[in-house]
Design an enzyme around this catalytic site. Structure first.
Site, PDB file in Angstrom:
ATOM      1  N   ASN A 104       0.834  -1.199   0.000  1.00 14.24           N
ATOM      2  CA  ASN A 104       0.000   0.000   0.000  1.00 14.24           C
ATOM      3  C   ASN A 104       0.870   1.251   0.000  1.00 14.24           C
ATOM      4  O   ASN A 104       2.012   1.199   0.434  1.00 14.24           O
ATOM      5  CB  ASN A 104      -0.909  -0.001   1.237  1.00 14.24           C
ATOM      6  N   CYS A 159      -5.171  -7.367  -3.544  1.00 18.52           N
ATOM      7  CA  CYS A 159      -5.716  -7.057  -2.227  1.00 18.52           C
ATOM      8  C   CYS A 159      -6.723  -8.152  -1.907  1.00 18.52           C
ATOM      9  O   CYS A 159      -7.173  -8.861  -2.803  1.00 18.52           O
ATOM     10  CB  CYS A 159      -6.392  -5.681  -2.279  1.00 18.52           C
ATOM     11  N   HIS A 160      -7.073  -8.304  -0.640  1.00 16.14           N
ATOM     12  CA  HIS A 160      -8.060  -9.332  -0.297  1.00 16.14           C
ATOM     13  C   HIS A 160      -9.409  -8.738   0.102  1.00 16.14           C
ATOM     14  O   HIS A 160     -10.271  -9.431   0.619  1.00 16.14           O
ATOM     15  CB  HIS A 160      -7.533 -10.226   0.836  1.00 16.14           C
ATOM     16  N   HIS A 212      -9.969  -0.414  -2.333  1.00 13.12           N
ATOM     17  CA  HIS A 212     -10.544   0.000  -1.057  1.00 13.12           C
ATOM     18  C   HIS A 212     -11.795   0.854  -1.213  1.00 13.12           C
ATOM     19  O   HIS A 212     -12.388   1.274  -0.221  1.00 13.12           O
ATOM     20  CB  HIS A 212      -9.515   0.739  -0.183  1.00 13.12           C
ATOM     21  N   ARG A 222     -20.716   6.787  17.738  1.00  8.30           N
ATOM     22  CA  ARG A 222     -21.886   6.172  17.106  1.00  8.30           C
ATOM     23  C   ARG A 222     -21.494   5.126  16.074  1.00  8.30           C
ATOM     24  O   ARG A 222     -22.115   4.062  15.989  1.00  8.30           O
ATOM     25  CB  ARG A 222     -22.726   7.271  16.442  1.00  8.30           C
TER      26      ARG A 222
END
Length: 447
Positions: free
Chosen positions: A150, A171-172, A201, A271
């Site tokens: 990355n 990427c996984h 991503h 939250r």
């Protein structure tokens, strides 16, 4: 068939190397592969070599395994090069990427893909990757480069633009998130088919089906019944607002947009259960456990667990070597693959793999609101790559200006000063052409 030479660059990442080596050697067609491990840290390299030999022994694989700190030797004649590096390591560089922004009130979760942390990681990683690629052009010009480091999109963008090496970023998140959703909705992942597309991503499942039936209503039902996992609140919130589920984790995604991490709004952080400094915490845990884990991995009396991972690396190598086709998701240059994203950016799309190589599959136009959201991240990627390849330092500041999270928290003067401080703090980790004038001093130095 000649045994393929598979070179691991950054093999001192022992656990990740262990998973990939186990995946490769568990395929009978690859059991006699020539595995070459390369790292700049001889101590960690030795550990990985021991682990690799234990894997081969456990699987009764007649693989050839060697370890070297000589990069040219490692790459000479390689058929596959697997990159898994972290330039600057956890200390000093990753700590710097977190601690300096904190002095401005800018908080992060992972800081390895986008944001000010992702920009800085690209500045120190891309030059090293380009050095490796130059060696590949000289020593193994036909190599298939499997790139795991990355920030994925920026690294691959620079490699594809500046070198001739065939690179696919891996990427996984696509296959990993599919399994997570499957568990949430109670459908075996093996029964699910999906189409995904976007950028690394920030790709979205455009189809998520079982036997041709849309499973989106079951995902929505998870929210309606109050079953959203506590660690995944951000992604489910985005699903409700966008109508599509994003591939990367909530802690990652929360720092790619301006809405979830805000100073003076701690109720939002609470939250959505956003783990600030999560990567720092994770690294510290791994460091604490490394000594015991290392001893266990090297101890021949302790059984070595070998199970197939979800990583695509071994699947690609097997498909290339045998011609048996496979479909993976890869990060590649956008050459007519997604119509409403820039032509030269890095996109994550399905790819067919066989003896002909990694062949990306076009998916047409994305829903316009998804493409618009991705563009906010692509702007940052583009300007960072431009700075790296042209030596124009101004574009680092421009990238930071346009970063969604940074811009939501800081004014322009703060952004400029923060970039100055980070460049100065990183020092020689940054390419010389991009370093600030000598008079610029960081607000915080990290040992």
């Amino acid at each position: 068939m000649t045994s393929p030479k598979i070179t691991f660059i950054g093999a001192g990442s022992t656990v990740f190397a262990k998973n990939l080596i186990g995946d490769i050697l568990s395929y009978p067609e690859l059991a006699d592969a020539r595995i070459t491990l390369y790292d700049i840290d001889p101590e960690r390299l030795a550990t990985s070599e021991t682990v690799a030999r234990r894997i081969a022994e456990a699987l009764k694989a007649p693989a050839t395994i060697e370890a070297t700190t000589d990069r040219a030797r490692a790459l000479d004649g390689a058929d596959y090069a697997i990159t898994m590096i972290q330039v600057g390591g956890y200390k000093p560089c990753t700590v710097t990427d977190f601690e300096v922004p904190k002095t401005y009130g800018l908080r992060q979760t992972i800081a390895d893909t986008l944001g000010i942390g992702g920009i800085m990681r690209a500045l120190r990683t891309v030059p090293v990757l380009l050095e490796h690629a130059r060696d590949m052009e000289r020593l193994c010009p036909d190599v298939t480069h499997l790139q795991y480091a990355n920030p994925m999109a920026m690294n691959c963008w620079a490699l594809n633009r500046a070198t001739k090496i065939k690179t696919v970023g891996l990427c996984h998140s696509v296959q990993g998130t599919a399994a997570e959703i499957a568990e949430d909705i109670g459908v075996p992942v093996e029964e699910i088919s999906y189409l995904c597309g976007g950028i690394n991503h920030m790709a979205f499942y455009l189809k998520f089906e079982r036997d041709g039936q849309d499973l989106t209503p079951l995902i929505r039902k998870v929210v309606e019944e109050g079953r959203v996992p506590e660690w995944n609140r951000v992604r489910y919130d985005m699903f409700l607002r966008l109508g599509y589920f994003v591939t990367e984790s909530s802690e990652h995604f929360s720092e790619y947009v301006p809405w979830y991490i805000k100073r003076g709004r701690e109720e939002i952080v609470d939250r959505f259960n956003i783990p600030l400094d999560e990567y720092i915490t994770r690294c510290e845990r791994q460091i604490d456990k490394w000594g015991a884990l290392r001893a266990q991995l090297q101890d021949p009396t302790v059984p070595l667990e070998i199970k197939r991972s979800v990583e695509y690396g071994s699947t690609i190598i097997r498909a290339r070597e045998t011609g048996q086709p496979a479909v993976i998701y890869g990060n590649v240059q956008n050459r007519g693959l997604i119509d409403n994203l820039p032509a030269d950016c890095t996109v994550e799309v399905p790819c067919l793999v066989d003896r002909n190589g990694v062949q990306p599959i076009g998916i047409g136009r994305l829903p316009p609101h998804l493409a618009a959201l991705m563009q906010t991240n692509i702007n940052v990627q583009s300007l960072t790559v431009e700075a790296l390849l042209t030596g124009n330092r101004d574009h680092i500041y421009h990238a930071a200006m346009l970063d969604p999270h940074t811009a939501a928290e800081l004014d322009l003067d703060q952004i400029w000063k923060l970039v100055d401080d980070l460049l100065a703090a990183h020092g020689e980790w940054i390419p010389e052409a991009l370093r600030p004038p000598a008079k610029a001093q960081p607000l915080l130095r990290v040992a």
